[in-house]
Design a protein around this motif. Structure first.
Motif, PDB file in Angstrom:
ATOM      1  N   THR A   1       4.205   5.757  -5.442  1.00  0.00           N
ATOM      2  CA  THR A   1       4.395   5.755  -6.900  1.00  0.00           C
ATOM      3  C   THR A   1       3.156   6.220  -7.662  1.00  0.00           C
ATOM      4  OG1 THR A   1       3.730   3.421  -7.054  1.00  0.00           O
ATOM      5  CG2 THR A   1       6.088   3.898  -6.742  1.00  0.00           C
ATOM      6  N   GLY A   2       2.064   6.460  -6.938  1.00  0.00           N
ATOM      7  CA  GLY A   2       0.837   6.882  -7.594  1.00  0.00           C
ATOM      8  C   GLY A   2       0.080   5.752  -8.261  1.00  0.00           C
ATOM      9  N   ALA A   3       0.405   4.512  -7.909  1.00  0.00           N
ATOM     10  CA  ALA A   3      -0.267   3.351  -8.509  1.00  0.00           C
ATOM     11  C   ALA A   3      -1.600   3.085  -7.819  1.00  0.00           C
ATOM     12  CB  ALA A   3       0.634   2.119  -8.412  1.00  0.00           C
ATOM     13  N   GLU A   4      -2.392   2.189  -8.414  1.00  0.00           N
ATOM     14  CA  GLU A   4      -3.666   1.781  -7.824  1.00  0.00           C
ATOM     15  C   GLU A   4      -3.415   1.207  -6.430  1.00  0.00           C
ATOM     16  OE1 GLU A   4      -7.156   0.792  -6.629  1.00  0.00           O
ATOM     17  OE2 GLU A   4      -7.052   1.684  -8.622  1.00  0.00           O
ATOM     18  N   SER A   5      -4.102   1.764  -5.433  1.00  0.00           N
ATOM     19  CA  SER A   5      -3.827   1.345  -4.057  1.00  0.00           C
ATOM     20  C   SER A   5      -5.029   0.770  -3.335  1.00  0.00           C
ATOM     21  CB  SER A   5      -3.302   2.546  -3.248  1.00  0.00           C
ATOM     22  OG  SER A   5      -4.272   3.580  -3.209  1.00  0.00           O
ATOM     23  N   PHE A   6      -6.221   0.848  -3.947  1.00  0.00           N
ATOM     24  CA  PHE A   6      -7.452   0.463  -3.252  1.00  0.00           C
ATOM     25  C   PHE A   6      -7.388  -0.982  -2.742  1.00  0.00           C
ATOM     26  CE2 PHE A   6     -11.830  -0.646  -2.551  1.00  0.00           C
ATOM     27  CZ  PHE A   6     -12.414   0.523  -2.109  1.00  0.00           C
ATOM     28  N   ARG A   7      -6.976  -1.919  -3.594  1.00  0.00           N
ATOM     29  CA  ARG A   7      -6.990  -3.332  -3.183  1.00  0.00           C
ATOM     30  C   ARG A   7      -5.993  -3.596  -2.067  1.00  0.00           C
ATOM     31  NH1 ARG A   7      -3.463  -6.849  -6.929  1.00  0.00           N
ATOM     32  NH2 ARG A   7      -2.146  -5.378  -8.048  1.00  0.00           N
TER      33      ARG A   7
ATOM     34  N   LEU B   1       0.830  -1.198   0.000  1.00  0.00           N
ATOM     35  CA  LEU B   1       0.000   0.000   0.000  1.00  0.00           C
ATOM     36  C   LEU B   1       0.869   1.254   0.000  1.00  0.00           C
ATOM     37  CD1 LEU B   1      -2.663   1.569   0.328  1.00  0.00           C
ATOM     38  CD2 LEU B   1      -2.505   1.149   2.791  1.00  0.00           C
ATOM     39  N   GLN B   2       1.864   1.284   0.881  1.00  0.00           N
ATOM     40  CA  GLN B   2       2.735   2.452   0.953  1.00  0.00           C
ATOM     41  C   GLN B   2       3.525   2.646  -0.340  1.00  0.00           C
ATOM     42  OE1 GLN B   2       2.338   4.583   3.378  1.00  0.00           O
ATOM     43  NE2 GLN B   2       0.851   3.143   4.273  1.00  0.00           N
ATOM     44  N   GLU B   3       3.959   1.544  -0.968  1.00  0.00           N
ATOM     45  CA  GLU B   3       4.673   1.629  -2.240  1.00  0.00           C
ATOM     46  C   GLU B   3       3.756   2.168  -3.336  1.00  0.00           C
ATOM     47  OE1 GLU B   3       6.033  -2.328  -2.864  1.00  0.00           O
ATOM     48  OE2 GLU B   3       7.820  -2.101  -1.581  1.00  0.00           O
ATOM     49  N   ALA B   4       2.493   1.705  -3.327  1.00  0.00           N
ATOM     50  CA  ALA B   4       1.538   2.161  -4.339  1.00  0.00           C
ATOM     51  C   ALA B   4       1.245   3.646  -4.182  1.00  0.00           C
ATOM     52  CB  ALA B   4       0.250   1.352  -4.235  1.00  0.00           C
ATOM     53  N   ILE B   5       1.093   4.102  -2.931  1.00  0.00           N
ATOM     54  CA  ILE B   5       0.835   5.514  -2.678  1.00  0.00           C
ATOM     55  C   ILE B   5       2.014   6.368  -3.123  1.00  0.00           C
ATOM     56  CG2 ILE B   5       0.515   7.237  -0.852  1.00  0.00           C
ATOM     57  CD1 ILE B   5      -1.102   5.129   0.677  1.00  0.00           C
TER      58      ILE B   5
ATOM     59  N   ALA C   1      -5.155  -1.365   0.206  1.00  0.00           N
ATOM     60  CA  ALA C   1      -5.755  -0.758   1.391  1.00  0.00           C
ATOM     61  C   ALA C   1      -6.777  -1.702   2.012  1.00  0.00           C
ATOM     62  CB  ALA C   1      -6.411   0.569   1.018  1.00  0.00           C
ATOM     63  N   GLN C   2      -7.575  -2.348   1.175  1.00  0.00           N
ATOM     64  CA  GLN C   2      -8.546  -3.316   1.682  1.00  0.00           C
ATOM     65  C   GLN C   2      -7.853  -4.483   2.369  1.00  0.00           C
ATOM     66  OE1 GLN C   2     -10.906  -4.003  -1.979  1.00  0.00           O
ATOM     67  NE2 GLN C   2     -12.647  -3.244  -0.824  1.00  0.00           N
ATOM     68  N   ALA C   3      -6.805  -5.016   1.714  1.00  0.00           N
ATOM     69  CA  ALA C   3      -6.113  -6.189   2.262  1.00  0.00           C
ATOM     70  C   ALA C   3      -5.402  -5.876   3.567  1.00  0.00           C
ATOM     71  CB  ALA C   3      -5.113  -6.725   1.233  1.00  0.00           C
ATOM     72  N   ALA C   4      -5.035  -4.598   3.768  1.00  0.00           N
ATOM     73  CA  ALA C   4      -4.303  -4.219   4.978  1.00  0.00           C
ATOM     74  C   ALA C   4      -5.230  -3.875   6.140  1.00  0.00           C
ATOM     75  CB  ALA C   4      -3.394  -3.026   4.677  1.00  0.00           C
ATOM     76  N   THR C   5      -6.536  -3.976   5.926  1.00  0.00           N
ATOM     77  CA  THR C   5      -7.518  -3.606   6.949  1.00  0.00           C
ATOM     78  C   THR C   5      -7.338  -4.417   8.231  1.00  0.00           C
ATOM     79  OG1 THR C   5      -9.163  -2.929   5.314  1.00  0.00           O
ATOM     80  CG2 THR C   5      -9.979  -3.535   7.491  1.00  0.00           C
ATOM     81  N   ARG C   6      -7.339  -3.715   9.347  1.00  0.00           N
ATOM     82  CA  ARG C   6      -7.237  -4.365  10.654  1.00  0.00           C
ATOM     83  C   ARG C   6      -8.318  -3.822  11.577  1.00  0.00           C
ATOM     84  NH1 ARG C   6      -1.808  -6.406  11.660  1.00  0.00           N
ATOM     85  NH2 ARG C   6      -0.375  -5.839   9.979  1.00  0.00           N
ATOM     86  N   ILE C   7      -8.719  -4.642  12.529  1.00  0.00           N
ATOM     87  CA  ILE C   7      -9.619  -4.180  13.582  1.00  0.00           C
ATOM     88  C   ILE C   7      -8.821  -4.114  14.873  1.00  0.00           C
ATOM     89  CG2 ILE C   7     -11.665  -4.716  14.962  1.00  0.00           C
ATOM     90  CD1 ILE C   7     -12.889  -6.022  12.551  1.00  0.00           C
ATOM     91  N   ASN C   8      -8.585  -2.898  15.355  1.00  0.00           N
ATOM     92  CA  ASN C   8      -7.853  -2.753  16.603  1.00  0.00           C
ATOM     93  C   ASN C   8      -8.822  -2.516  17.761  1.00  0.00           C
ATOM     94  OD1 ASN C   8      -8.620  -0.022  16.452  1.00  0.00           O
ATOM     95  ND2 ASN C   8      -6.706   0.572  15.440  1.00  0.00           N
ATOM     96  N   SER C   9      -8.287  -2.353  18.949  1.00  0.00           N
ATOM     97  CA  SER C   9      -9.148  -2.224  20.134  1.00  0.00           C
ATOM     98  C   SER C   9      -9.981  -0.954  20.071  1.00  0.00           C
ATOM     99  CB  SER C   9      -8.295  -2.240  21.408  1.00  0.00           C
ATOM    100  OG  SER C   9      -7.331  -1.198  21.386  1.00  0.00           O
ATOM    101  N   GLU C  10      -9.441   0.132  19.494  1.00  0.00           N
ATOM    102  CA  GLU C  10     -10.205   1.368  19.402  1.00  0.00           C
ATOM    103  C   GLU C  10     -11.410   1.203  18.479  1.00  0.00           C
ATOM    104  OE1 GLU C  10      -9.079   5.986  19.071  1.00  0.00           O
ATOM    105  OE2 GLU C  10      -8.523   4.848  17.279  1.00  0.00           O
TER     106      GLU C  10
END
Length: 336
Positions: free
Chosen positions: A111-117, A105-109, A119-128
């Motif tokens: 370089t300006g590449a497609e990052s949506f997928r 995700l950070q590499e895509a951001i 971002a979805q794959a990196a989704t986490r549920i934390n305590s907050e």
């Protein structure tokens, strides 16, 4: 993600109206992941407040759950508790996948590449995220249940007892836990954009009726569990080159998983323990499934003053929520 049995299980498309009057146990973590993955900016960035706190899940809970409640559906969220020890490997693998997705995700951001997928794959549920979700559900008057272990097992138990009519989940594990009826796509019903395409498709709810599917397939629930174990569950990797269709064929030919393993010269560690997780999971009878009057001022104070939501939009949703509660109470009183 659980076991994927979609290739062999029939699903009936239904409308929200078909579910009116039903109680539905919602897989809490599964639903929050859907909200966090789908409710995002075009570049894949989640909705956030001015302090950088993610709010996609709060938006999903308020607006999408209000739509369901307004349709005469009653929901109870069920959250996972302590996972079985056999799930440790799956949880570690998921964590590694999310770390990899975060790097991509950070590499895509950058370089300006497609990052949506990514971002979805990196989704986490934390305590907050979890605490905020429970806080909002409580203010909305929506009951929630803390499972002692697997949330889908608890939801299935509630459905088996007849306390709810359906279990809502994108996964198929609920069926292995014995849920009589499972509804999919409940939280994402409507138009959905296809990944990497400017195309939108309709996502209607789908219902799977366990007994109907077992009869159609000519197998028992125990055999369905064996099929799931062959394909791979959260507690085992499954057999190489065995998907749902081949697993069904093997069960029909040999009757049980032990006979299949003998015929293939394979083995699955902890087989009986995995079966026991599905057949006799750890659950609780301590829960209260009553809808409560939504606390409108508290909803507005939390979402608008603390999380920067639009007060006009939140107030309208909260008033709709309150109206649906009053309508539900009136219906209940007529039957008393």
């Amino acid at each position: 993600m659980g076991v994927d049995l979609g290739d062999i299980l029939g699903r009936k498309k239904v409308s929200i109206e078909d579910l009116t009057g039903s109680w539905i146990a919602v897989d809490g973590f599964n639903t929050l992941y859907q909200f966090l993955s789908i409710i995002r900016q075009p570049d894949g960035t989640p909705l956030m407040d001015s302090s950088g706190r993610i709010t996609s899940h709060l938006s999903g809970l308020l607006y999408r759950m209000t739509n369901l409640l307004e349709s005469g559906i009653r929901v109870a969220f069920v959250f996972d508790g302590r996972p079985p020890e056999l799930k440790a490997g799956t949880l570690a693998a998921r964590a590694q996948m999310k770390e990899t997705a975060e790097i991509q995700l950070q590499e895509a951001i950058a370089t300006g590449a497609e990052s949506f997928r990514y971002a979805q794959a990196a989704t986490r549920i934390n305590s907050e995220i979890l605490c905020d979700s429970i806080r909002l559900l409580d203010a909305m008057g929506i009951p929630y249940v803390q499972a002692p272990s697997e949330g889908e097992a608890q939801a299935a138990f509630m459905a088996i007892r007849g306390d709810v009519d359906y279990v809502a989940s994108q996964d198929y594990d609920s069926l292995l836990f014995g849920a009589p009826r499972v509804v999919r796509n409940l939280a994402i019903t409507g138009k959905r954009k296809m990944p990497r395409k400017n195309v939108y498709i309709d996502i209607p709810p789908e219902v799977i009726v366990l007994e109907e599917e077992l009869t159609r397939l000519g197998i028992s629930r125990e055999q369905l569990i064996d099929i799931g174990i062959m394909c791979g569950t959260d507690y085992n990797e499954g057999l190489q080159k065995v998907g749902p269709k081949r697993a069904l064929k093997l069960i029909r030919e040999h009757g049980c998983l032990e006979a299949v393993l003998d015929a293939l010269g394979e083995r699955i560690d902890n087989l009986q323990e995995i079966r026991e997780i599905f057949l006799h999971p750890e659950v609780t009878e301590s829960y209260d499934l009553r809808m409560k009057r939504p606390r409108i001022d508290e909803i507005i104070r939390f979402l608008c003053e603390e999380r920067d939501f639009s007060e006009e939009r939140v107030r309208k949703a909260a008033e709709r929520l309150n109206a649906s509660y009053r309508a539900g109470q009136s219906t209940l009183e007529r039957w008393l």
